[in-house]
Design an enzyme around this catalytic site. Structure first.
Site, PDB file in Angstrom:
ATOM      1  N   GLY A 179      -3.805   1.619  -7.880  1.00 22.94           N
ATOM      2  CA  GLY A 179      -1.909   1.188  -8.256  1.00 22.94           C
ATOM      3  C   GLY A 179      -1.104   1.084  -7.072  1.00 22.94           C
ATOM      4  O   GLY A 179      -0.196   1.340  -7.653  1.00 22.94           O
ATOM      5  N   CYS A 184       1.432  -4.004  -9.255  1.00 23.13           N
ATOM      6  CA  CYS A 184       0.515  -3.370 -10.170  1.00 23.13           C
ATOM      7  C   CYS A 184       1.842  -2.782 -10.845  1.00 23.13           C
ATOM      8  O   CYS A 184       3.101  -1.583 -10.180  1.00 23.13           O
ATOM      9  CB  CYS A 184       0.053  -2.489  -8.104  1.00 23.13           C
ATOM     10  SG  CYS A 184      -1.115  -1.574  -9.960  1.00 23.13           S
TER      11      CYS A 184
HETATM   12  P1  5GP Z   1      -0.565  -5.956  -2.056  1.00 18.06           P
HETATM   13  O1  5GP Z   1      -1.209  -6.740  -1.215  1.00 18.06           O
HETATM   14  O2  5GP Z   1       0.292  -7.021  -3.028  1.00 18.06           O
HETATM   15  O3  5GP Z   1      -0.386  -4.649  -2.434  1.00 18.06           O
HETATM   16  O4  5GP Z   1      -1.699  -5.833  -3.352  1.00 18.06           O
HETATM   17  C1  5GP Z   1      -3.131  -6.673  -3.715  1.00 18.06           C
HETATM   18  C2  5GP Z   1      -4.128  -6.128  -4.615  1.00 18.06           C
HETATM   19  O5  5GP Z   1      -3.360  -5.250  -6.329  1.00 18.06           O
HETATM   20  C3  5GP Z   1      -4.949  -6.785  -5.319  1.00 18.06           C
HETATM   21  O6  5GP Z   1      -5.548  -6.754  -4.492  1.00 18.06           O
HETATM   22  C4  5GP Z   1      -5.915  -5.369  -6.464  1.00 18.06           C
HETATM   23  O7  5GP Z   1      -6.476  -4.683  -5.977  1.00 18.06           O
HETATM   24  C5  5GP Z   1      -4.185  -5.313  -7.120  1.00 18.06           C
HETATM   25  N1  5GP Z   1      -3.852  -6.377  -8.383  1.00 18.06           N
HETATM   26  C6  5GP Z   1      -3.253  -7.512  -8.594  1.00 18.06           C
HETATM   27  N2  5GP Z   1      -2.752  -7.360  -9.797  1.00 18.06           N
HETATM   28  C7  5GP Z   1      -3.276  -6.489 -10.021  1.00 18.06           C
HETATM   29  C8  5GP Z   1      -2.287  -5.634 -11.625  1.00 18.06           C
HETATM   30  O8  5GP Z   1      -2.424  -6.848 -12.217  1.00 18.06           O
HETATM   31  N3  5GP Z   1      -2.095  -4.509 -11.532  1.00 18.06           N
HETATM   32  C9  5GP Z   1      -3.489  -4.010 -11.177  1.00 18.06           C
HETATM   33  N4  5GP Z   1      -2.998  -1.978 -11.684  1.00 18.06           N
HETATM   34  N5  5GP Z   1      -3.297  -4.415  -9.411  1.00 18.06           N
HETATM   35  C10 5GP Z   1      -3.139  -5.279  -8.813  1.00 18.06           C
END
Ligand code: 5GP
Length: 348
Positions: A179, A184
C-alpha cells in the site's frame, strides 16, 4: 475482531537525529554493501537500491544507466520474453545489477527458470501484490527446488510472521510493502496496508534473525525517505515514482501546444486500468477492479542527475550520524517522531 494499539509509523512520521561525527567528507562514505544470501549462498555487492519492475521504470535502458552506479534494475514483467534484450543485458551491461521478476503462473515461473539457467543473473523473484497466499508459498518452494543456487526475492508482505515463513520456504530476500506506493490505491480501495517504516523495522528484524534480507518496496518520495528505509534496517530499497519521467523510462510523453519539448510523462501502477489495458487484462468481470492509478509526472531528462542526487543524499546522511559506510547507518540511527507535515514531492 482485534485492534492493535501499538503506534505504527510511516517515513513522514520521523526524522533522524544528527550526531557528533569524525567523518570529514561525504566522499569518504562507502554506500556499497556486500551480502551473502541465506539460501542461495551466493555473494553480491553493489549499491543496494533497485528500480521497480514497473512498465515505465523497469526498462533495459534504465538498467544500462543505473548499472554504471552499481544500482539494480528489476525489469518489468512484460519484457521477460524479450530474448535479444536479455542477451545484451546480461552479456554486456552488467548482470550483477539486473533482476527478473514474475507472477506465480507456470508459464511465468518457467520463463524465470529459463532465464536464470542461461544467465545465472543476480536476482530472480516472485512479485505479487499479496504475498500471504498459500499459492505464493507453494510457487516459492517449487522455484527453490528447481534452482537451489539462485538468489530468490519474494513478496510482498508487511509482517514478521510472513517474512519468516517466506525465508524458511526458500526466499533469500523478502519484498516488504503493501500500500505505500506512489501510484498504489490499495489502501483507499481496500483499507488494507501497514505503515511502511514500521513494516521495514519489523520485517528486517525477523529476516535478519534468520540470516535473510529484505527490500523496502515503495513509499519513498525523496532521498530522505530512502535514507530512512536503510536506517530502519532495509538491506535494499526499491523505488518507482522517484525514477519516473526520465529519458530511460517507457512512459508516454506529454506535450503542450506546439512546444516540441515534452513537459510530462505518463506513469502508472501495475494494477491500474492503464496497465490492465496494455496487458490485455481489461476489467471484464464484476469482481476485478484496479488498485493503481495513472498520473502525469514532469519530464526530467536523463536519469543520471536524479540517481546522483539520491546517492549523495545517502552519503550526506551517513556523515550526519557518523556512519562511515551504509552498513553502519542503521546502528547509528536514532529516529525522532515528528508531526506528519513535511514534503512528499518527488526528488525534493
Ligand atoms: P513508489 O516507489 O512509486 O512509491 O512504489 C513502487 C512500488 O509500488 C512498486 O515496487 C510496487 O511494489 C508498488 N506498485 C506498483 N504499481 C502498483 C499498483 O498498481 N498497485 C499497488 N497496490 N502497488 C503498486
Amino acid at each position: 475482531m482485534l485492534i492493535s494499539e501499538d503506534v505504527k509509523l510511516d517515513y513522514s512520521d520521523v526524522l533522524i537525529r544528527p550526531k557528533r561525527s569524525t567523518l570529514k567528507t561525504r566522499a569518504s562514505v562507502d554506500i556499497e554493501r556486500r551480502y551473502c544470501f541465506r539460501n542461495s549462498k551466493r555473494e553480491w555487492s553493489g549499491v543496494p537500491i533497485m528500480a521497480a519492475n514497473m512498465d515505465t521504470v523497469g526498462t533495459f535502458k534504465m538498467h544500462e544507466a543505473l548499472a554504471q552506479f552499481h544500482v539494480t534494475t528489476c525489469i518489468a514483467k512484460a519484457l521477460n520474453t524479450e530474448e535479444d534484450w536479455w542477451k545484451i543485458a546480461y552479456k554486456e551491461k552488467g548482470r550483477e545489477y539486473i533482476a527478473i521478476m514474475a507472477g506465480i503462473s507456470d508459464e511465468e515461473m518457467n520463463r524465470v527458470v529459463e532465464v536464470w539457467n542461461s544467465t545465472r543473473m543476480s536476482f530472480i523473484g516472485i512479485d505479487v501484490a499479496n504475498g500471504y497466499t498459500i499459492a505464493v508459498v507453494d510457487a516459492l518452494k517449487k522455484l527453490r527446488d528447481k534452482l537451489p543456487q539462485a538468489t530468490i526475492v519474494c513478496g510482498n508482505v508487511v509482517t514478521a510472521d510472513m517474512t519468516a515463513e517466506l525465508i524458511l520456504a526458500g526466499a533469500d530476500i523478502v519484498k516488504v510493502g503493501v500500500g505505500p506506493g506512489s501510484v498504489c490505491t490499495t489502501r483507499v480501495k481496500t483499507g488494507i496496508g501497514y505503515p511502511q517504516l514500521s513494516a521495514v523495522i519489523e520485517c528486517a528484524d525477523a529476516a535478519h534473525g534468520l540470516g535473510g534480507h529484505i527490500i523496502a518496496d515503495g513509499g519513498c518520495n525523496n532521498s530522505g525517505d530512502v535514507v530512512k528505509a536503510f536506517a530502519a534496517g532495509a538491506d535494499f530499497v526499491m523505488i518507482g515514482g522517484m525514477l519516473a519521467g526520465h529519458e530511460e523510462c517507457a512512459g508516454e510523453l506529454v506535450f503542450e501546444d506546439d512546444n516540441p519539448e515534452p513537459i510530462g510523462m505518463q506513469f502508472y501502477g501495475m494494477a491500474s486500468e492503464t496497465a490492465m489495458e496494455k496487458h490485455g487484462k481489461l476489467i471484464t468481470n464484476e469482481y476485478r477492479g484496479s488498485e493503481g492509478k495513472t498520473v502525469t509526472v514532469p519530464y526530467r531528462g536523463p536519469v543520471k542527475p536524479t540517481i546522483v542526487d539520491i546517492l549523495s543524499g545517502l552519503r550526506s546522511a551517513c556523515t550526519y550520524v557518523g556512519a562511515s559506510n551504509l552498513k553502519q547507518l542503521s546502528k547509528c540511527t536514532t529516529f525522532v517522531r515528528v508531526n506528519n507535515t513535511h514534503n512528499t514531492i518527488y526528488g525534493v
